[in-house]
Every structure is written in structure tokens, then in C-alpha cells.
Scaffold this active site. Structure first.
Site, PDB file in Angstrom:
ATOM      1  N   CYS A  29     -83.515 -79.406 -29.581  1.00 36.18           N
ATOM      2  CA  CYS A  29     -84.225 -80.032 -30.702  1.00 36.18           C
ATOM      3  C   CYS A  29     -83.509 -81.316 -31.143  1.00 36.18           C
ATOM      4  O   CYS A  29     -83.465 -82.266 -30.390  1.00 36.18           O
ATOM      5  CB  CYS A  29     -84.407 -79.022 -31.833  1.00 36.18           C
ATOM      6  SG  CYS A  29     -85.737 -79.490 -32.941  1.00 36.18           S
ATOM      7  N   TYR A  30     -82.882 -81.343 -32.314  1.00 38.14           N
ATOM      8  CA  TYR A  30     -82.184 -82.566 -32.732  1.00 38.14           C
ATOM      9  C   TYR A  30     -81.183 -83.012 -31.669  1.00 38.14           C
ATOM     10  O   TYR A  30     -81.049 -84.207 -31.367  1.00 38.14           O
ATOM     11  CB  TYR A  30     -81.476 -82.339 -34.077  1.00 38.14           C
ATOM     12  CG  TYR A  30     -80.823 -83.587 -34.628  1.00 38.14           C
ATOM     13  CD1 TYR A  30     -81.570 -84.524 -35.334  1.00 38.14           C
ATOM     14  CD2 TYR A  30     -79.466 -83.835 -34.428  1.00 38.14           C
ATOM     15  CE1 TYR A  30     -80.986 -85.676 -35.833  1.00 38.14           C
ATOM     16  CE2 TYR A  30     -78.865 -84.987 -34.931  1.00 38.14           C
ATOM     17  CZ  TYR A  30     -79.625 -85.900 -35.628  1.00 38.14           C
ATOM     18  OH  TYR A  30     -79.044 -87.038 -36.109  1.00 38.14           O
ATOM     19  N   SER A  83     -58.835 -51.688 -46.060  1.00 37.47           N
ATOM     20  CA  SER A  83     -59.757 -51.640 -47.197  1.00 37.47           C
ATOM     21  C   SER A  83     -60.694 -50.457 -47.099  1.00 37.47           C
ATOM     22  O   SER A  83     -61.383 -50.118 -48.048  1.00 37.47           O
ATOM     23  CB  SER A  83     -60.599 -52.923 -47.208  1.00 37.47           C
ATOM     24  OG  SER A  83     -61.438 -52.928 -46.063  1.00 37.47           O
ATOM     25  N   GLY A 117     -80.787 -79.549 -35.940  1.00 38.89           N
ATOM     26  CA  GLY A 117     -80.275 -79.907 -37.257  1.00 38.89           C
ATOM     27  C   GLY A 117     -81.399 -80.407 -38.132  1.00 38.89           C
ATOM     28  O   GLY A 117     -82.474 -80.754 -37.631  1.00 38.89           O
ATOM     29  N   HIS A 141     -86.614 -73.932 -29.465  1.00 37.70           N
ATOM     30  CA  HIS A 141     -85.396 -73.181 -29.787  1.00 37.70           C
ATOM     31  C   HIS A 141     -85.295 -71.925 -28.923  1.00 37.70           C
ATOM     32  O   HIS A 141     -85.952 -70.931 -29.208  1.00 37.70           O
ATOM     33  CB  HIS A 141     -85.394 -72.804 -31.273  1.00 37.70           C
ATOM     34  CG  HIS A 141     -85.175 -73.975 -32.161  1.00 37.70           C
ATOM     35  ND1 HIS A 141     -83.924 -74.425 -32.493  1.00 37.70           N
ATOM     36  CD2 HIS A 141     -86.047 -74.814 -32.748  1.00 37.70           C
ATOM     37  CE1 HIS A 141     -84.024 -75.491 -33.262  1.00 37.70           C
ATOM     38  NE2 HIS A 141     -85.306 -75.750 -33.435  1.00 37.70           N
ATOM     39  N   GLU A 188     -82.832 -69.945 -28.782  1.00 38.41           N
ATOM     40  CA  GLU A 188     -81.926 -68.961 -29.376  1.00 38.41           C
ATOM     41  C   GLU A 188     -82.625 -67.964 -30.295  1.00 38.41           C
ATOM     42  O   GLU A 188     -82.056 -66.939 -30.640  1.00 38.41           O
ATOM     43  CB  GLU A 188     -80.795 -69.679 -30.132  1.00 38.41           C
ATOM     44  CG  GLU A 188     -81.211 -70.475 -31.378  1.00 38.41           C
ATOM     45  CD  GLU A 188     -81.726 -71.891 -31.081  1.00 38.41           C
ATOM     46  OE1 GLU A 188     -82.176 -72.133 -29.953  1.00 38.41           O
ATOM     47  OE2 GLU A 188     -81.693 -72.744 -31.993  1.00 38.41           O
ATOM     48  N   ASP A 247     -63.753 -54.147 -40.637  1.00 37.39           N
ATOM     49  CA  ASP A 247     -62.927 -55.203 -40.045  1.00 37.39           C
ATOM     50  C   ASP A 247     -61.442 -54.855 -40.037  1.00 37.39           C
ATOM     51  O   ASP A 247     -60.780 -54.935 -39.003  1.00 37.39           O
ATOM     52  CB  ASP A 247     -63.137 -56.529 -40.784  1.00 37.39           C
ATOM     53  CG  ASP A 247     -64.602 -56.873 -40.902  1.00 37.39           C
ATOM     54  OD1 ASP A 247     -65.388 -56.304 -40.125  1.00 37.39           O
ATOM     55  OD2 ASP A 247     -64.959 -57.683 -41.767  1.00 37.39           O
ATOM     56  N   SER A 248     -60.916 -54.486 -41.201  1.00 36.45           N
ATOM     57  CA  SER A 248     -59.480 -54.196 -41.226  1.00 36.45           C
ATOM     58  C   SER A 248     -59.183 -52.944 -40.400  1.00 36.45           C
ATOM     59  O   SER A 248     -58.128 -52.853 -39.764  1.00 36.45           O
ATOM     60  CB  SER A 248     -58.963 -54.057 -42.660  1.00 36.45           C
ATOM     61  OG  SER A 248     -59.635 -53.040 -43.358  1.00 36.45           O
ATOM     62  N   SER A 249     -60.113 -51.989 -40.356  1.00 32.11           N
ATOM     63  CA  SER A 249     -59.885 -50.777 -39.566  1.00 32.11           C
ATOM     64  C   SER A 249     -59.784 -51.100 -38.079  1.00 32.11           C
ATOM     65  O   SER A 249     -58.889 -50.621 -37.380  1.00 32.11           O
ATOM     66  CB  SER A 249     -61.031 -49.775 -39.768  1.00 32.11           C
ATOM     67  OG  SER A 249     -61.100 -49.370 -41.114  1.00 32.11           O
ATOM     68  N   LYS A 297     -69.519 -59.827 -36.402  1.00 30.34           N
ATOM     69  CA  LYS A 297     -69.481 -58.465 -36.944  1.00 30.34           C
ATOM     70  C   LYS A 297     -69.879 -57.391 -35.924  1.00 30.34           C
ATOM     71  O   LYS A 297     -69.207 -56.382 -35.776  1.00 30.34           O
ATOM     72  CB  LYS A 297     -70.427 -58.386 -38.149  1.00 30.34           C
ATOM     73  CG  LYS A 297     -70.296 -57.106 -38.947  1.00 30.34           C
ATOM     74  CD  LYS A 297     -69.256 -57.290 -39.997  1.00 30.34           C
ATOM     75  CE  LYS A 297     -69.044 -56.071 -40.848  1.00 30.34           C
ATOM     76  NZ  LYS A 297     -68.040 -56.356 -41.881  1.00 30.34           N
TER      77      LYS A 297
END
Ligand code: XMP
Length: 510
Positions: A78-79, A221, A51, A166, A168, A225-227, A366
Site C-alpha cells: 500500500c503506502y 506476578s 501508512g 493488504h 496481512e 509473561d513473568s512465569s 503474547k
């Protein structure tokens, strides 16, 4: 599950990505999530993120000591490391030896966290001003770097660990192994969270939620996502799902036909296409202010959708393609863009519809959604599409939206799409599109003077749309786009390339 408590690091989402890549389910919550909610989640392990704060600031964010005493392993990054250290009585200090960038980590004592790493010195990414200066007897150092004598520690009972670097980020090449070790070896998560069993679990869940009989209505749309959400709901309840696709007149070339072909055709999902193009154009007549445009489109969409849903009759549920980034209540995720533009999504339908929500993608990122779509048999033309804004081409036409200007933009946009595809750029680019400007410029064609519209091309690279950089496209690709657009489209005689990153620009022009 693994619980990630967020202290506001720009990397918190990446921690979640890495944990999920290790096939372990995880969720991000703010650092101050109440203890009873933490207990209810029953995490097998907790990760405290980094952070921007310093523990020496007044009101520095912190957790209750009890979080460290729940019994499950805790890893502070870290933090998050200082937070653990401080609760156990260590002293940290701001240091003259700030470390920002690459550093070499040397492991001094074997630990499960570092099992399976290759080599003896490990490249890691540091980004800190403070550091831990001394350790109480409950903690022992397990690694150091040139500037951090305690670059990693663990508690004597082996439950708490802190790392200064880090793991990640991609700049820590073996970071995924380290996080994998934490969740698999230390937290004993089996790593069986896969798309296949996600589908199985969700299908059962949707079945239960709709009690085997309720009908679901859902707006498509054309986006990923909606598909994908529709395909998943359809797998669960078959023809009790009914999809609605609204032709707003603001769509890309061939969009409506594509949706009909894939949904009604290939997937056999009941689909109603509503042609509301006239209504949208009427409502948009004379509207030039970007926010006004967005509001008009949002309201009109809701109105058309509600009317259609009522006409279908009897739906009890509303399906939506809401994704995890939309629901994370983390400290860091919500960037400034939320307040800069009023987003309109097919998802954002009003509560007045009194339908219960079915949002099967709420836990996914996503690219997990794309993977899910592939497994559900959706074709690449849907799954690999770039993001497209809810208000469509209207926010890429600066000034008034008319049928003629939409036609111009749609044809130019199609050329941009074709040329980026031909150049194999789709994986590299977050988005690439055309913007029609409200100015004309003088040109010469053949022997004649022209006085026609200017078009801008925008192509950006981004990992999440929150920040972006303009793409350094090969000049040959830009040249082909420009010459095709000015030659093939009467009405555009000049093409410019947008070289603004975000910030200070946004991705869309309006
Ligand atoms: P900006 O323009 O804010 O866009 O940098 C960031 C990302 O969001 C998309 N965008 C939208 N998506 N509804 C959406 O679903 C909207 O109203 C909307 N406005 C922008 C944009 O295309 C980019 O990917």
C-alpha cells in the site's frame, strides 16, 4: 531476519505476525531507521508497511533511496508501494476510485509472489485513496484489480515489488501464502525459526550472559509473561535463579497458592513468597484517586521487592518478562493508552537496583509466549490465563481499597471466572472480571429490605488490548453470574453489565 519498516499502518504488527507464522524471524522498526543501523541488521529482505499518510502531503514519510539499493528484496505494501514507485519515477495520484474493502485481484504475469495461489481471481483487502497511475520502464505490472490497473508490480531486475492490497489481514484469504512466498522464495529465508530452536538459542544466550555463575533474581506476578520468562531462565541456569512473589493483598482468589504449587512444587524453582498485604493496605488507606492508587502500589512493590532481593544477597541480574510489543519502537504501535494510565508492571523495577537485565522474551508476541510456556511444561492454569493488571484488584475497586471490599470483589471475581470457564468462553474473551462500585442500592430479599453494594461485570473481546469491544455474552451466562453473585455474596445486591467499548472506555475502570 526480515526487516519491516513501519509507516504507521494499524496493520504493521500483523505483517510481523504473518512473517513469524512462516517461521522467519522479523523485526519492526520506524521507516526512518538510519541506513547504518539497517546495514547492521543485515536483513535478507525488507517490507515497507502501509501508512495513513499520502505521498502528496508535505513532509510525507519516506525512506532514503539507498534502502532500495542494499541488494536485498523489498516488498512495499500500500503506502510502501507508492514509496517504491515514486523513487523509481512512477506517478501516483489521489483517485476518485477509492477502494476500501474487498476487491478481486487478477494476476496478469506469473510471479514468485503469487505462486501456489488457488483459483485465478483472488479476493484481497484494499484500503487506499491514492493509486499508481503509470509505471516507468524499470517496473512492470503483474496484477490488477477493477480500480487499480497496477495493483501489483515488480522491478525488471526482480528485487523490488509493490502490492496495493493488504496481504496481512484475514480478509485477504491467501495473504499468508503471498507473504510466505516473499520471505521463502524471494528472500530465500529457510523458515527454520521455531519455538524449539528459540529455546535452544535463548538458553545458550542466558548461559553466556550470566557467565555460568551470576545469580538472577526475578519477581513473579502470577501472569503469563513473568512465569514463562522464569521457566526459561530456570532451564538455562537452574537454581541460580531465585523468584520472589509478593502477596500484595490485591490478588485474585487462590493466586498465591497457585504460584507456590506450580513454581516451588511442580517446577522446583526456588521461590520466596513475601506477605506484604498489611503494608499495601496501610499505604492504600484513604486513597481513592486512580492515579494516586497506581503510584502507591508501584512504589510499594518496588520497595518490598528491593528489600527482598537484598536479603537474598548476591544477585547480579534481574529477570523480566518484557514482551516485544513493549519494546517495538514503531510509529504505529504505541497507542494512546500509554499516556492515559501509568502502568505498573512487575517488570518496571528501577535502575537504582544496579542489576543487569535479563529479558528473554523481548522478541516475542503474547501468543508466542504462551506457546513457549507450553513447550517448557507450564500448566494451562498459568499459560492460558487472561491478562491481569499489575495494580491488581485495587483498580477494580472504585473508591477506597479495604480488606473487606477486597474480599467481596475477590469472591465475585471468582464466580465470573468460574462461569466464563464453564461456558467455554476463555478463547473468545480477552478479559472478563468484576468491578466493585462505591454505591449502594436498595433491594429486597426474602421479605426484607436490603441496602448493599452494586457490582459491575466487564467482559471484552480484543486482539491486543489497545482497542476492545464489550462481549455480547449469552444472557443465560449473565443470568447465572448475577444470580450466583447476589445469592452467594452477602454485601452485593445488584449486578450490572458494562456495555462500553474501548474507545471511548478503557478496559479497566481505573
Ligand atoms: P486499559 O484499562 O488501559 O487496559 O484499557 C489495557 C490492558 O492493560 C491491562 N492493564 C495493565 N497491565 N499493568 C499491567 O501490566 C498495569 O498497570 C495495567 N493497567 C491496565 C488491562 O488489564 C488490559 O488488559
Amino acid at each position: 531476519m526480515i526487516l519491516i519498516l513501519d509507516f504507521g499502518s494499524q496493520y504493521t504488527q500483523l505483517i510481523a505476525r504473518r512473517v513469524r507464522e512462516a517461521h522467519v524471524y522479523c523485526e519492526i522498526h520506524p521507516y526512518n531507521l538510519p541506513l547504518d543501523r539497517i546495514r547492521a541488521l543485515a536483513p535478507k529482505g525488507i517490507i515497507l508497511s502501509g501508512g495513513p499518510a499520502s505521498l502528496y502531503e508535505r513532509d510525507a514519510p519516506n525512506i532514503e533511496r539507498a534502502v532500495l539499493e542494499l541488494g536485498c528484496p523489498v516488498l512495499g505494501i500500500c503506502y510502501g508501494m507508492y514509496v517504491i514507485a515514486q523513487h523509481l519515477g512512477a506517478r501516483s495520484a489521489g483517485t476518485a476510485h477509492r477502494e476500501y474493502g474487498p476487491a478481486i485481484l487478477t494476476v496478469d504475469r506469473p510471479d514468485e509472489l503469487f505462486e501456489g495461489l488457488t483459483g485465478s481471481d483472488h479476493l484481497v483487502w484494499m484500503s487506499h485513496g491514492d493509486r499508481v497511475e503509470n509505471l516507468p520502464s524499470d517496473l512492470c505490472a503483474i496484477a490488477h484489480s477493477a480500480n487499480s490497473p497496477y495493483a501489483a508490480f515488480r522491478s525488471v531486475d526482480g528485487r523490488l515489488r509493490g502490492i496495493q492490497f493488504h496481504p496481512e489481514v484475514v480478509h485477504t484469504p491467501q495473504g499468508a501464502t503471498i507473504l510466505g512466498n516473499f520471505v521463502h522464495r524471494i528472500c530465500k529465508e529457510p523458515g527454520d525459526w521455531t519455538m524449539a530452536n528459540f529455546i535452544e538459542t535463548k538458553v545458550a544466550e542466558i548461559h553466556r550472559a550470566t557467565a555460568g555463575e551470576g545469580r538472577v533474581v526475578m519477581g513473579l506476578s502470577g501472569g503469563v509473561d513473568s512465569s514463562v520468562a522464569a521457566a526459561l531462565i530456570h532451564k538455562a541456569i537452574g537454581d541460580r535463579l531465585h523468584c520472589v512473589f509478593v502477596d500484595t493483598a490485591l490478588l485474585r482468589a487462590g493466586e498465591r497458592q497457585r504460584m507456590e504449587k506450580v513454581f516451588a512444587g511442580q517446577l522446583g524453582i526456588p521461590l520466596t513468597v513475601v506477605d506484604a498485604s498489611e503494608l499495601f493496605l496501610q499505604r492504600l488507606a484513604g486513597v481513592t484517586d486512580p492515579e494516586h492508587k497506581r503510584r502507591v502500589i508501584g512504589h510499594t512493590f518496588v520497595e518490598v521487592f528491593e528489600r527482598q532481593a537484598a536479603a537474598l544477597g548476591g544477585a547480579r541480574f534481574l529477570g523480566q518478562g518484557t514482551l516485544y510489543p513493549d519494546v517495538i519502537e514503531s510509529v504505529s504501535f504505541k497507542g494512546p493508552s500509554a499516556t492515559i494510565k501509568s502502568h505498573h508492571n512487575v517488570g518496571g523495577l528501577p535502575e537504582t537496583m544496579r542489576l543487569e537485565l535479563i529479558e528473554p522474551l523481548r522478541e516475542l508476541f503474547k501468543d508466542e509466549v504462551r506457546e513457549l510456556g507450553r513447550q517448557l511444561g507450564l500448566p494451562p492454569e498459568i499459560v492460558d490465563r487472561e491478562p491481569f493488571p499489575g495494580p491488581g484488584l485495587a483498580i477494580r475497586i472504585i473508591g477506597e481499597v479495604t480488606r473487606e471490599r477486597l474480599d467481596l470483589l475477590r469472591r465475585a471475581d471468582q464466580i465470573v471466572i468460574e462461569e466464563t470457564q464453564a461456558a467455554g468462553l476463555n478463547n473468545r474473551l480477552w478479559q472478563s472480571f468484576a468491578v466493585l462500585l462505591p454505591i449502594k442500592s436498595v433491594g429486597v430479599m426474602g421479605d426484607g429490605r436490603t441496602y448493599e453494594s452494586v457490582l459491575a461485570i466487564r467482559a471484552v473481546e480484543s486482539s491486543d488490548g489497545m482497542t476492545a469491544d464489550w462481549a455480547r455474552l449469552d444472557p443465560a451466562v449473565l443470568a447465572r453470574m448475577s444470580s450466583r453473585i447476589t445469592n452467594e455474596i452477602k454485601g452485593i445486591n445488584r449486578v450490572v453489565y458494562d456495555i462500553t467499548s474501548k474507545p471511548p472506555g478503557t478496559i479497566e475502570w481505573e
